[in-house]
Design a protein around this motif. Structure first.
Motif, PDB file in Angstrom:
ATOM      1  N   ILE A   1       4.272   5.621  -5.317  1.00 40.51           N
ATOM      2  CA  ILE A   1       4.684   5.516  -6.705  1.00 40.51           C
ATOM      3  C   ILE A   1       3.735   6.247  -7.653  1.00 40.51           C
ATOM      4  O   ILE A   1       4.175   6.786  -8.675  1.00 40.51           O
ATOM      5  CB  ILE A   1       4.882   4.020  -7.094  1.00 40.51           C
ATOM      6  CG1 ILE A   1       6.034   3.873  -8.078  1.00 40.51           C
ATOM      7  CG2 ILE A   1       3.625   3.419  -7.674  1.00 40.51           C
ATOM      8  CD1 ILE A   1       6.526   2.451  -8.232  1.00 40.51           C
ATOM      9  N   VAL A   2       2.424   6.307  -7.329  1.00 34.96           N
ATOM     10  CA  VAL A   2       1.528   7.041  -8.241  1.00 34.96           C
ATOM     11  C   VAL A   2       1.893   8.531  -8.272  1.00 34.96           C
ATOM     12  O   VAL A   2       1.791   9.177  -9.308  1.00 34.96           O
ATOM     13  CB  VAL A   2       0.021   6.876  -7.912  1.00 34.96           C
ATOM     14  CG1 VAL A   2      -0.476   5.497  -8.308  1.00 34.96           C
ATOM     15  CG2 VAL A   2      -0.315   7.192  -6.488  1.00 34.96           C
TER      16      VAL A   2
ATOM     17  N   VAL B   1       0.848  -1.201   0.000  1.00 30.44           N
ATOM     18  CA  VAL B   1       0.000   0.000   0.000  1.00 30.44           C
ATOM     19  C   VAL B   1       0.883   1.251   0.000  1.00 30.44           C
ATOM     20  O   VAL B   1       0.648   2.208  -0.754  1.00 30.44           O
ATOM     21  CB  VAL B   1      -0.946   0.015   1.228  1.00 30.44           C
ATOM     22  CG1 VAL B   1      -1.771   1.303   1.256  1.00 30.44           C
ATOM     23  CG2 VAL B   1      -1.866  -1.204   1.201  1.00 30.44           C
TER      24      VAL B   1
ATOM     25  N   ASP C   1      -4.937  12.708  -2.725  1.00 33.04           N
ATOM     26  CA  ASP C   1      -5.619  11.404  -2.684  1.00 33.04           C
ATOM     27  C   ASP C   1      -4.729  10.320  -2.085  1.00 33.04           C
ATOM     28  O   ASP C   1      -5.191   9.440  -1.369  1.00 33.04           O
ATOM     29  CB  ASP C   1      -5.992  10.963  -4.108  1.00 33.04           C
ATOM     30  CG  ASP C   1      -7.351  11.504  -4.537  1.00 33.04           C
ATOM     31  OD1 ASP C   1      -7.979  12.214  -3.723  1.00 33.04           O
ATOM     32  OD2 ASP C   1      -7.766  11.217  -5.673  1.00 33.04           O
TER      33      ASP C   1
ATOM     34  N   VAL D   1       4.021   1.580  -1.047  1.00 31.36           N
ATOM     35  CA  VAL D   1       4.677   1.726  -2.351  1.00 31.36           C
ATOM     36  C   VAL D   1       3.690   2.261  -3.390  1.00 31.36           C
ATOM     37  O   VAL D   1       4.019   3.149  -4.181  1.00 31.36           O
ATOM     38  CB  VAL D   1       5.281   0.375  -2.822  1.00 31.36           C
ATOM     39  CG1 VAL D   1       5.698   0.440  -4.280  1.00 31.36           C
ATOM     40  CG2 VAL D   1       6.471   0.000  -1.958  1.00 31.36           C
ATOM     41  N   GLY D   2       2.454   1.755  -3.368  1.00 27.26           N
ATOM     42  CA  GLY D   2       1.445   2.227  -4.317  1.00 27.26           C
ATOM     43  C   GLY D   2       1.175   3.713  -4.162  1.00 27.26           C
ATOM     44  O   GLY D   2       1.178   4.473  -5.139  1.00 27.26           O
ATOM     45  N   ALA D   3       0.969   4.135  -2.886  1.00 29.22           N
ATOM     46  CA  ALA D   3       0.656   5.538  -2.620  1.00 29.22           C
ATOM     47  C   ALA D   3       1.838   6.441  -2.969  1.00 29.22           C
ATOM     48  O   ALA D   3       1.669   7.600  -3.355  1.00 29.22           O
ATOM     49  CB  ALA D   3       0.264   5.713  -1.149  1.00 29.22           C
TER      50      ALA D   3
ATOM     51  N   GLY E   1       1.483   8.056 -15.613  1.00 28.16           N
ATOM     52  CA  GLY E   1       0.330   7.730 -14.771  1.00 28.16           C
ATOM     53  C   GLY E   1      -0.789   8.743 -14.858  1.00 28.16           C
ATOM     54  O   GLY E   1      -1.239   9.082 -15.952  1.00 28.16           O
ATOM     55  N   PHE E   2      -1.236   9.251 -13.685  1.00 29.87           N
ATOM     56  CA  PHE E   2      -2.437  10.096 -13.627  1.00 29.87           C
ATOM     57  C   PHE E   2      -2.174  11.528 -14.109  1.00 29.87           C
ATOM     58  O   PHE E   2      -2.368  12.503 -13.365  1.00 29.87           O
ATOM     59  CB  PHE E   2      -2.982  10.148 -12.198  1.00 29.87           C
ATOM     60  CG  PHE E   2      -3.287   8.794 -11.612  1.00 29.87           C
ATOM     61  CD1 PHE E   2      -3.520   7.697 -12.433  1.00 29.87           C
ATOM     62  CD2 PHE E   2      -3.357   8.619 -10.239  1.00 29.87           C
ATOM     63  CE1 PHE E   2      -3.808   6.437 -11.901  1.00 29.87           C
ATOM     64  CE2 PHE E   2      -3.645   7.365  -9.694  1.00 29.87           C
ATOM     65  CZ  PHE E   2      -3.870   6.287 -10.520  1.00 29.87           C
ATOM     66  N   THR E   3      -1.780  11.652 -15.371  1.00 30.37           N
ATOM     67  CA  THR E   3      -1.377  12.972 -15.859  1.00 30.37           C
ATOM     68  C   THR E   3      -2.554  13.908 -16.146  1.00 30.37           C
ATOM     69  O   THR E   3      -2.355  15.110 -16.284  1.00 30.37           O
ATOM     70  CB  THR E   3      -0.549  12.824 -17.155  1.00 30.37           C
ATOM     71  OG1 THR E   3      -1.181  11.846 -17.982  1.00 30.37           O
ATOM     72  CG2 THR E   3       0.866  12.374 -16.842  1.00 30.37           C
ATOM     73  N   ALA E   4      -3.764  13.348 -16.226  1.00 28.67           N
ATOM     74  CA  ALA E   4      -4.917  14.207 -16.515  1.00 28.67           C
ATOM     75  C   ALA E   4      -5.358  15.001 -15.280  1.00 28.67           C
ATOM     76  O   ALA E   4      -6.161  15.923 -15.391  1.00 28.67           O
ATOM     77  CB  ALA E   4      -6.084  13.373 -17.050  1.00 28.67           C
ATOM     78  N   ARG E   5      -4.846  14.621 -14.118  1.00 25.72           N
ATOM     79  CA  ARG E   5      -5.218  15.323 -12.893  1.00 25.72           C
ATOM     80  C   ARG E   5      -4.069  16.213 -12.425  1.00 25.72           C
ATOM     81  O   ARG E   5      -2.896  15.874 -12.628  1.00 25.72           O
ATOM     82  CB  ARG E   5      -5.562  14.333 -11.781  1.00 25.72           C
ATOM     83  CG  ARG E   5      -6.692  13.380 -12.129  1.00 25.72           C
ATOM     84  CD  ARG E   5      -8.007  14.105 -12.340  1.00 25.72           C
ATOM     85  NE  ARG E   5      -8.357  14.943 -11.204  1.00 25.72           N
ATOM     86  CZ  ARG E   5      -9.189  15.980 -11.265  1.00 25.72           C
ATOM     87  NH1 ARG E   5      -9.753  16.309 -12.421  1.00 25.72           N
ATOM     88  NH2 ARG E   5      -9.473  16.685 -10.195  1.00 25.72           N
TER      89      ARG E   5
ATOM     90  N   TRP F   1      -3.302   7.141   2.432  1.00 22.86           N
ATOM     91  CA  TRP F   1      -2.829   5.756   2.284  1.00 22.86           C
ATOM     92  C   TRP F   1      -1.344   5.670   2.597  1.00 22.86           C
ATOM     93  O   TRP F   1      -0.869   4.680   3.163  1.00 22.86           O
ATOM     94  CB  TRP F   1      -3.133   5.247   0.865  1.00 22.86           C
ATOM     95  CG  TRP F   1      -4.605   5.291   0.605  1.00 22.86           C
ATOM     96  CD1 TRP F   1      -5.307   6.282  -0.009  1.00 22.86           C
ATOM     97  CD2 TRP F   1      -5.592   4.339   1.037  1.00 22.86           C
ATOM     98  NE1 TRP F   1      -6.651   6.000  -0.014  1.00 22.86           N
ATOM     99  CE2 TRP F   1      -6.851   4.810   0.622  1.00 22.86           C
ATOM    100  CE3 TRP F   1      -5.514   3.122   1.720  1.00 22.86           C
ATOM    101  CZ2 TRP F   1      -8.029   4.114   0.874  1.00 22.86           C
ATOM    102  CZ3 TRP F   1      -6.687   2.432   1.974  1.00 22.86           C
ATOM    103  CH2 TRP F   1      -7.923   2.923   1.553  1.00 22.86           C
TER     104      TRP F   1
ATOM    105  N   ASP G   1      -3.782  17.235  -6.624  1.00 25.84           N
ATOM    106  CA  ASP G   1      -4.945  16.361  -6.395  1.00 25.84           C
ATOM    107  C   ASP G   1      -4.509  14.917  -6.218  1.00 25.84           C
ATOM    108  O   ASP G   1      -4.982  14.208  -5.325  1.00 25.84           O
ATOM    109  CB  ASP G   1      -5.920  16.434  -7.590  1.00 25.84           C
ATOM    110  CG  ASP G   1      -6.730  17.724  -7.591  1.00 25.84           C
ATOM    111  OD1 ASP G   1      -6.431  18.584  -6.736  1.00 25.84           O
ATOM    112  OD2 ASP G   1      -7.633  17.852  -8.433  1.00 25.84           O
ATOM    113  N   VAL G   2      -3.621  14.473  -7.105  1.00 30.03           N
ATOM    114  CA  VAL G   2      -3.117  13.091  -7.035  1.00 30.03           C
ATOM    115  C   VAL G   2      -2.432  12.872  -5.690  1.00 30.03           C
ATOM    116  O   VAL G   2      -2.639  11.861  -5.010  1.00 30.03           O
ATOM    117  CB  VAL G   2      -2.143  12.808  -8.204  1.00 30.03           C
ATOM    118  CG1 VAL G   2      -1.544  11.411  -8.088  1.00 30.03           C
ATOM    119  CG2 VAL G   2      -2.846  12.964  -9.545  1.00 30.03           C
TER     120      VAL G   2
END
Lengths: 159, 179
Positions: free
Chosen positions: A45-46, A39, A67, A41-43, A55-59, A71, A63-64
Motif C-alpha cells: 500500500i505504501v 506486512v 525499500d 498489505v503495508g509493503a 504518502g511518501f511523495t518526497a522520495r 517486506w 526508492d520507495v
C-alpha cells in the motif's frame, strides 16, 4: 479438468492429518498468516499510495518501491508457507467453497499483475510515466489485492 | 436485549460482510502502522526520513483506524455476549490500549523533544536530523518502534484467536463469565 481427486489427496497427506490431529497447529498457522497479511498489505500500500500521489511523495517512486520490496516478498513467502497447511487440512471445504476459487483467481491475477505491469511501472523513471498510468496501476493493485482479502475471509464465514 | 442488536446479527449475511470489512480495514491500518514502525525500529523503509513516514501516513492511519474501530464496534454491538466472556477479546483491548500508550509516550518524549530541538535550531538538532535521514535510530526510538510492532502483531493475533473460545487458560474459564 476435475481437481477433486487432487484435493482429496491433499486432505490425506501427513501434514493435513497432523494439523487436524492436534489443537494448536491450525490457530498458530492462521495467526502467522494474518500477521504476514498485515506486512504484505503495508509493503504493497505504501507503493500504491505513492503511485496515487499520496504518502511518501518526497522520495522517488523507485526508492520507495525498493525499500518495500523485501517486506513484500518476505511476507508473500510466509503467506505461502502458512497457507499450505491451512489449505491441505481443509482441502474439501476449500474445493467446495466458491470464495476459495474467487481468492485463488484474484491471487493469480494479483501475482501476475504485481510482477509484470506494476513492477515495470514502479521501476520506471517517473518523469516519463505521465500522470495517468501510475494512478491506474495503483488503483488496480489495491482493487485486486482487496478482492483477495475479501474472498479469503469469506471462505471461513460463508463456506 | 436491544432489538436493533438482534436484527443486525440476523440480517442476511450482514455479519460475515461486516467481519470481512473489519478485517480489510484492519489490514490497511496495521500495514500502515507497520511500515512506519519498521522505519522507526531502523529495519525498513530507510530511504524515507522517519518524520515523513510519520507525517505522511498519519492521516491514513487515523482514517483506517476509524473505519476499523467503527466496524469493530458494530461487530461487538451485534453480538455482545459472544465477546463479553472472551479471553482473547479482553486481551486484545488491553494490547490496543498499551499500543496507544506506547505511541503517545513516544510522541510526548523522544519525538517532541527532537522536533522542538529542530525548531530551536539547537546544536543537538544535528543528531536528530541525522537519525531522521539515516538508519542509525536512537535507542529509545528503536524501542518504541519494536514495541509497537510487537503490540500490533499481538492485537492481530488475539483478534483472530477470539474464534477459539476454548483455547484459553483454565483460570479464565473458572471466572464463569459464560453463565
Amino acid at each position: 479438468m476435475d481437481l477433486l481427486p487432487f484435493f482429496q489427496w491433499m486432505g490425506s497427506i501427513p501434514l493435513s492429518t497432523y494439523v487436524l490431529g492436534h489443537t494448536w497447529p491450525a490457530p498458530i498457522v492462521q495467526v502467522i498468516h494474518l500477521v504476514a497479511v498485515a506486512v504484505f498489505v503495508g509493503a504493497l500500500i505504501v507503493v500504491d499510495m505513492r503511485l496515487l500521489g499520496r504518502g511518501f511523495t518526497a522520495r522517488p517512486l523507485a526508492d520507495v518501491a525498493r525499500d518495500a520490496q523485501p517486506w513484500l516478498i518476505g511476507a508473500f513467502i510466509l503467506l505461502f508457507i502458512t497457507g499450505l497447511p491451512s489449505l491441505t487440512s481443509t482441502a474439501l471445504k476449500q474445493y467446495y467453497s466458491p470464495f476459495f476459487w474467487w481468492k485463488m483467481e484474484a491471487l493469480l491475477l494479483g501475482v501476475i499483475f504485481t510482477f509484470t505491469v506494476r513492477r515495470k511501472i514502479i521501476q520506471s523513471d517517473e518523469a516519463r510515466l505521465g500522470s495517468v498510468w501510475p494512478k491506474v496501476v495503483g488503483i488496480m493493485s489495491i482493487a485486486i489485492w482487496t478482492s483477495v482479502t475479501i474472498g479469503a475471509r469469506l471462505i471461513g464465514l460463508m463456506g | 436485549m436491544l432489538e436493533s442488536s438482534i436484527s443486525l446479527r440476523e440480517a442476511f449475511n450482514f455479519y460475515p460482510w461486516l467481519l470481512t470489512t473489519h478485517v480489510l480495514f484492519t489490514s490497511w491500518f496495521a500495514g500502515l502502522i507497520i511500515m512506519m514502525d519498521l522505519r522507526l525500529a531502523g529495519i525498513g523503509n530507510l530511504s524515507t526520513p522517519f518524520s515523513q513516514t510519520q507525517k505522511r501516513l498519519f492521516p491514513w492511519q487515523m482514517a483506517t483506524m476509524g473505519l476499523s474501530s467503527l466496524t469493530g464496534l458494530l461487530l461487538f454491538y451485534g453480538d455482545p455476549m459472544r465477546f463479553y466472556p472472551s479471553f482473547y477479546f479482553w486481551l486484545k483491548l488491553t494490547l490496543m490500549a498499551l499500543a496507544g500508550v506506547n505511541a503517545v509516550v513516544f510522541h510526548m518524549t523522544v519525538y517532541e523533544q527532537a522536533l522542538s530541538r529542530i525548531e530551536a535550531k539547537l546544536t543537538e538538532a544535528r543528531s536528530w536530523v541525522s537519525w531522521d535521514f539515516s538508519g542509525v535510530v536512537p535507542f529509545e526510538a528503536r524501542v518504541a518502534g519494536f514495541l509497537s510492532l510487537v503490540l500490533w502483531a499481538s492485537v492481530i493475533i488475539t483478534g483472530r484467536m477470539i474464534a477459539y473460545s476454548a483455547l484459553v487458560p483454565q483460570w479464565w474459564l473458572d471466572l464463569g463469565l459464560n453463565n
